[in-house]
Design a protein around this motif. Sequence first.
Motif, PDB file in Angstrom:
ATOM      1  N   PRO A  16      46.268  47.568  31.387  1.00  0.00           N
ATOM      2  CA  PRO A  16      45.165  48.003  31.466  1.00  0.00           C
ATOM      3  C   PRO A  16      44.325  47.332  32.510  1.00  0.00           C
ATOM      4  CG  PRO A  16      45.226  46.992  29.491  1.00  0.00           C
ATOM      5  CD  PRO A  16      46.707  46.615  30.052  1.00  0.00           C
ATOM      6  N   TRP A  17      44.610  46.157  32.754  1.00  0.00           N
ATOM      7  CA  TRP A  17      43.519  45.381  33.524  1.00  0.00           C
ATOM      8  C   TRP A  17      43.250  46.213  34.941  1.00  0.00           C
ATOM      9  CZ3 TRP A  17      40.686  40.765  32.604  1.00  0.00           C
ATOM     10  CH2 TRP A  17      41.128  40.346  31.426  1.00  0.00           C
ATOM     11  N   PRO A  18      42.242  46.453  35.714  1.00  0.00           N
ATOM     12  CA  PRO A  18      41.971  47.019  36.855  1.00  0.00           C
ATOM     13  C   PRO A  18      42.778  46.361  37.919  1.00  0.00           C
ATOM     14  CG  PRO A  18      39.977  46.001  36.135  1.00  0.00           C
ATOM     15  CD  PRO A  18      40.844  45.824  34.966  1.00  0.00           C
ATOM     16  N   VAL A  19      42.934  46.915  38.982  1.00  0.00           N
ATOM     17  CA  VAL A  19      43.763  46.455  40.141  1.00  0.00           C
ATOM     18  C   VAL A  19      42.821  46.812  41.455  1.00  0.00           C
ATOM     19  CG1 VAL A  19      45.948  45.956  41.541  1.00  0.00           C
ATOM     20  CG2 VAL A  19      45.828  46.313  39.237  1.00  0.00           C
ATOM     21  N   PRO A  20      42.014  45.986  42.186  1.00  0.00           N
ATOM     22  CA  PRO A  20      41.566  46.610  43.533  1.00  0.00           C
ATOM     23  C   PRO A  20      42.715  47.031  44.511  1.00  0.00           C
ATOM     24  CG  PRO A  20      40.738  44.358  42.670  1.00  0.00           C
ATOM     25  CD  PRO A  20      41.860  44.619  41.906  1.00  0.00           C
ATOM     26  N   ASN A  21      41.920  47.839  45.240  1.00  0.00           N
ATOM     27  CA  ASN A  21      42.892  48.448  46.306  1.00  0.00           C
ATOM     28  C   ASN A  21      43.487  47.523  47.229  1.00  0.00           C
ATOM     29  OD1 ASN A  21      42.561  51.100  45.448  1.00  0.00           O
ATOM     30  ND2 ASN A  21      40.606  51.580  46.453  1.00  0.00           N
ATOM     31  N   ASP A  22      42.894  46.451  47.443  1.00  0.00           N
ATOM     32  CA  ASP A  22      43.362  45.546  48.401  1.00  0.00           C
ATOM     33  C   ASP A  22      44.070  44.220  47.722  1.00  0.00           C
ATOM     34  OD1 ASP A  22      41.112  44.327  47.040  1.00  0.00           O
ATOM     35  OD2 ASP A  22      40.348  43.075  48.809  1.00  0.00           O
ATOM     36  N   LYS A  23      44.441  44.317  46.398  1.00  0.00           N
ATOM     37  CA  LYS A  23      45.194  43.435  45.713  1.00  0.00           C
ATOM     38  C   LYS A  23      46.372  44.014  45.144  1.00  0.00           C
ATOM     39  CE  LYS A  23      41.427  40.214  44.799  1.00  0.00           C
ATOM     40  NZ  LYS A  23      40.831  39.268  43.707  1.00  0.00           N
ATOM     41  N   ARG A  24      47.437  43.219  44.782  1.00  0.00           N
ATOM     42  CA  ARG A  24      48.535  43.431  44.158  1.00  0.00           C
ATOM     43  C   ARG A  24      48.250  43.152  42.370  1.00  0.00           C
ATOM     44  NH1 ARG A  24      50.998  40.377  48.248  1.00  0.00           N
ATOM     45  NH2 ARG A  24      51.985  41.563  49.649  1.00  0.00           N
ATOM     46  N   PRO A  25      48.811  43.866  41.723  1.00  0.00           N
ATOM     47  CA  PRO A  25      48.634  43.661  40.287  1.00  0.00           C
ATOM     48  C   PRO A  25      48.981  42.258  39.725  1.00  0.00           C
ATOM     49  CG  PRO A  25      50.156  45.631  40.617  1.00  0.00           C
ATOM     50  CD  PRO A  25      49.964  44.982  41.816  1.00  0.00           C
ATOM     51  N   ALA A  26      48.102  41.725  39.064  1.00  0.00           N
ATOM     52  CA  ALA A  26      48.446  40.425  38.397  1.00  0.00           C
ATOM     53  C   ALA A  26      49.547  40.473  37.554  1.00  0.00           C
ATOM     54  CB  ALA A  26      47.119  39.971  37.800  1.00  0.00           C
ATOM     55  N   ARG A  27      50.813  40.115  37.987  1.00  0.00           N
ATOM     56  CA  ARG A  27      52.266  40.326  37.082  1.00  0.00           C
ATOM     57  C   ARG A  27      52.526  38.577  36.891  1.00  0.00           C
ATOM     58  NH1 ARG A  27      54.305  43.354  40.472  1.00  0.00           N
ATOM     59  NH2 ARG A  27      54.480  45.320  39.412  1.00  0.00           N
ATOM     60  N   ALA A  28      52.646  38.481  35.714  1.00  0.00           N
ATOM     61  CA  ALA A  28      52.740  36.935  35.113  1.00  0.00           C
ATOM     62  C   ALA A  28      54.393  36.881  34.952  1.00  0.00           C
ATOM     63  CB  ALA A  28      51.962  36.857  34.079  1.00  0.00           C
ATOM     64  N   THR A  29      55.181  37.206  35.757  1.00  0.00           N
ATOM     65  CA  THR A  29      56.636  36.955  35.430  1.00  0.00           C
ATOM     66  C   THR A  29      57.220  35.714  35.003  1.00  0.00           C
ATOM     67  OG1 THR A  29      57.146  38.712  36.870  1.00  0.00           O
ATOM     68  CG2 THR A  29      59.189  37.506  36.136  1.00  0.00           C
ATOM     69  N   GLY A  30      56.673  34.877  35.629  1.00  0.00           N
ATOM     70  CA  GLY A  30      57.118  33.545  35.079  1.00  0.00           C
ATOM     71  C   GLY A  30      56.763  32.899  33.783  1.00  0.00           C
ATOM     72  N   CYS A  31      55.068  33.262  33.616  1.00  0.00           N
ATOM     73  CA  CYS A  31      54.783  33.054  31.992  1.00  0.00           C
ATOM     74  C   CYS A  31      55.734  33.818  31.016  1.00  0.00           C
ATOM     75  CB  CYS A  31      53.382  33.362  32.121  1.00  0.00           C
ATOM     76  SG  CYS A  31      52.467  33.039  30.412  1.00  0.00           S
ATOM     77  N   ALA A  32      55.875  34.999  31.213  1.00  0.00           N
ATOM     78  CA  ALA A  32      56.796  35.560  30.293  1.00  0.00           C
ATOM     79  C   ALA A  32      57.961  34.991  30.084  1.00  0.00           C
ATOM     80  CB  ALA A  32      56.940  37.104  30.839  1.00  0.00           C
ATOM     81  N   LEU A  33      58.710  34.946  31.057  1.00  0.00           N
ATOM     82  CA  LEU A  33      60.019  33.837  30.911  1.00  0.00           C
ATOM     83  C   LEU A  33      59.925  32.710  30.087  1.00  0.00           C
ATOM     84  CD1 LEU A  33      61.948  34.740  34.318  1.00  0.00           C
ATOM     85  CD2 LEU A  33      62.479  35.566  31.868  1.00  0.00           C
ATOM     86  N   SER A  34      58.546  31.926  30.665  1.00  0.00           N
ATOM     87  CA  SER A  34      58.537  30.630  29.928  1.00  0.00           C
ATOM     88  C   SER A  34      58.281  30.818  28.164  1.00  0.00           C
ATOM     89  CB  SER A  34      57.241  30.016  30.533  1.00  0.00           C
ATOM     90  OG  SER A  34      56.912  28.880  29.822  1.00  0.00           O
ATOM     91  N   VAL A  35      57.619  31.845  27.919  1.00  0.00           N
ATOM     92  CA  VAL A  35      57.195  32.298  26.738  1.00  0.00           C
ATOM     93  C   VAL A  35      58.460  32.647  25.878  1.00  0.00           C
ATOM     94  CG1 VAL A  35      56.171  33.844  24.919  1.00  0.00           C
ATOM     95  CG2 VAL A  35      55.070  32.832  26.774  1.00  0.00           C
ATOM     96  N   ALA A  36      59.599  33.380  26.665  1.00  0.00           N
ATOM     97  CA  ALA A  36      60.910  33.857  26.081  1.00  0.00           C
ATOM     98  C   ALA A  36      61.837  32.713  25.814  1.00  0.00           C
ATOM     99  CB  ALA A  36      61.400  35.077  26.995  1.00  0.00           C
TER     100      ALA A  36
END
Length: 746
Positions: free
Chosen positions: A195-215
Amino acid sequence: VDFRSKLWNCPFCLNRNQFPPHYAENITESNLPAELIPQFATVEYTLQSIPNAGPPCFLFVIDTCGSQANKEELAELADSLQQALNLLPPEALVGLITYGTNVSVYELASESIAKSYIFRGNREYSPGRVGELLGCTPRAPGPGAPGHGAPGQQQQQQPPNMGGPGQEVLERFLLPVSECSFVLETILDDLRRDPWPVPNDKRPARATGCALSVATSLLHLAIPRRGARIMLFTSGPCTSGPGAIVSRMKEEDIRSHADLAKNAEALHKPACEFYAKLAHPSLFANPPTDKKKQKQAPTPTSAPFHIVDVMACSLDQVGLLEMRQLVEATGGLMVLGDSFGQSVFKESLRRVFNRYDDDVPEDGGQLQIAFSSTLEVLTSPEFKVAGALGPVTSLEKAAPNVSDNAIGKGGTNMWSIGGIDPNTTIAIYFDITNPGNTPLPDGKRRFIQFLTKYQCSNGTTRLRCTTLCGPWHNPPSLPKDDPMAERQAMMNSPVRMSFDQEAAAVLSARLAVHQTETDEVGDVLRWVDRSLIRLCSKFAEYEPDNAQTFRLSPEFSLYPQFMFHLRRSQFLQLFNSSPDEAAYYRYILSREGTTNSLVMIQPTLFSYSFNGPPQAALLDAESVRPDTILLLDTFFHVVVFHGETIAAWREQGYHEQEEHAAFRDLLEAPQSDAQLIMDARFPVPRYIVCDQHKSEARFLMAKLNPSVTHNSNLDDGSGGGGAQVNTDDVSLRVFMEHLMKLAVQT
């Protein structure tokens, strides 16, 4: 074997050993155990001394940062995961983590309402910190309370799996499929985009590294010595927190081959280091205080029990290059597709959970995957282990049979593989240590033993022992400085007659791909050329300085052709491929067997026409004809190519008319054969149907030997038949002419 004294001599350590009592009581020359029967080269033992670890665990990690334009991607992924749940054994454990800007860990024991714990996505989490934030760490008793004391005393008073934080994780977050399938399917049905808003000039904030760390921390906390798979489903690059490979600003491009060659990408190296250490979270849980030791990566002492799979579906790069070290160290799988709705992803995910047939002894109905596998190689004293290539990590075990000349991952005779399946293949390289001027006794045999230890999907631990032996060949004594005599002796050598050119091509390809990690591609190509020239000059028949007399025996005749196609393949040519694609192709090559690897190096081509039954065709531009259909198998793609005339007939609908039933059968034949190819392969290849002179015909034309090009008429005055390939690459004929010229030079 001494049947009288019940002793046997070991060909590896050269010691005399006694048989175990239950063997010694019954062994005779006519009553041999399975280990002494020559037909049984492989014997597998179930290790009763190691307790059963229990059923495996599958932790799904889902990226919810899908694009706003394609809202159906999450629904397609959720549908595939719901189908995957039905393929799991009822006792298997499952867990769910979703991530976007933040990371959510779902409590599957909560049936009344979907409950999740939120982790900030811009940081890394240790196992202890994850347990604390999930409320699974018991509070320390206050002063004067029973059990209060030193931390070591508290651990002794808290028995494992008896109410500790790991047990609480198993009761709330990792549950058997039979107990939580309804809750999990409900959560998957309700998945929504981050649900976090993404400005048109930015990519989504994707926390893949953090998710793998938690997993990885969650599994290390709950089941540190039980087999598990972390299955990451991602649709874009990590842009936030540890492991980020690109900035959120769209004006900054994601790294390319040119950036990596110039070391111009500041995020690449830190991301690689972060993902690499996730393979062994226990080694980094308590980092050393000494600054020198902090710079040195700890050496793993055992195989990882937790496998990391990456299934990426995106039109952009997702970071497979950086995550490859993590996948390789744990023996995981990689799947790269365009969309979660494609069969490339859907069928590949289903095949991860393939089972043995019910009539297979011991393993009937069990999952084909295994965990925490290690490989140890023993040899007789005449030769040593130089190294291994594949999804392996060195355990740095010093042994007398370890060669000083390291090839690939050398300096050891034992490696960690992690996850394995029936198709996992490791390349082992050896070094002959017996000096050439010291001939071996006649009849001397060589011995090799492969010891593979692994944890089955049912929790038992097994040891598979494969022992092979064969003869040595002593080269005859030859006069000095007589190359003709040496070459004549080589012509009659059993070494020459037993050369396996298919296996040699795959071993050379793996070694070349491994060298691309440290050397420039141009240097690797020159190494391939020099190795081929040396081989041909040593084993070919020819007169010195006379290329017209050059001949290769059938045992070597195909090898130069394999090297020609290897030089043009996507493994060594980076043009028209991203760093992620190159890492994906190279990783798949490193774990497949000889047959599949040869298909990747030199694709197979079949021709269908009215002139006769389907037949194998040369991988050459001459094979492209207007009235034929070609079936190309490159392992990653299966292409059905219609000639110009065939495509025109199909467009006019002739195959729909009864009087042209033969034409309809001709159109259907390559499609049914293509389906047979795809049914037996992992990852599932992309299926392409194309027509001559159309855009997707490039998938076929790029693989053909360019015997007919735009320069053909200028070269020899004859255009020849077949389709024209617009390329500046040399043809196989020109390649062989140069090879023969260089091989016969004195």
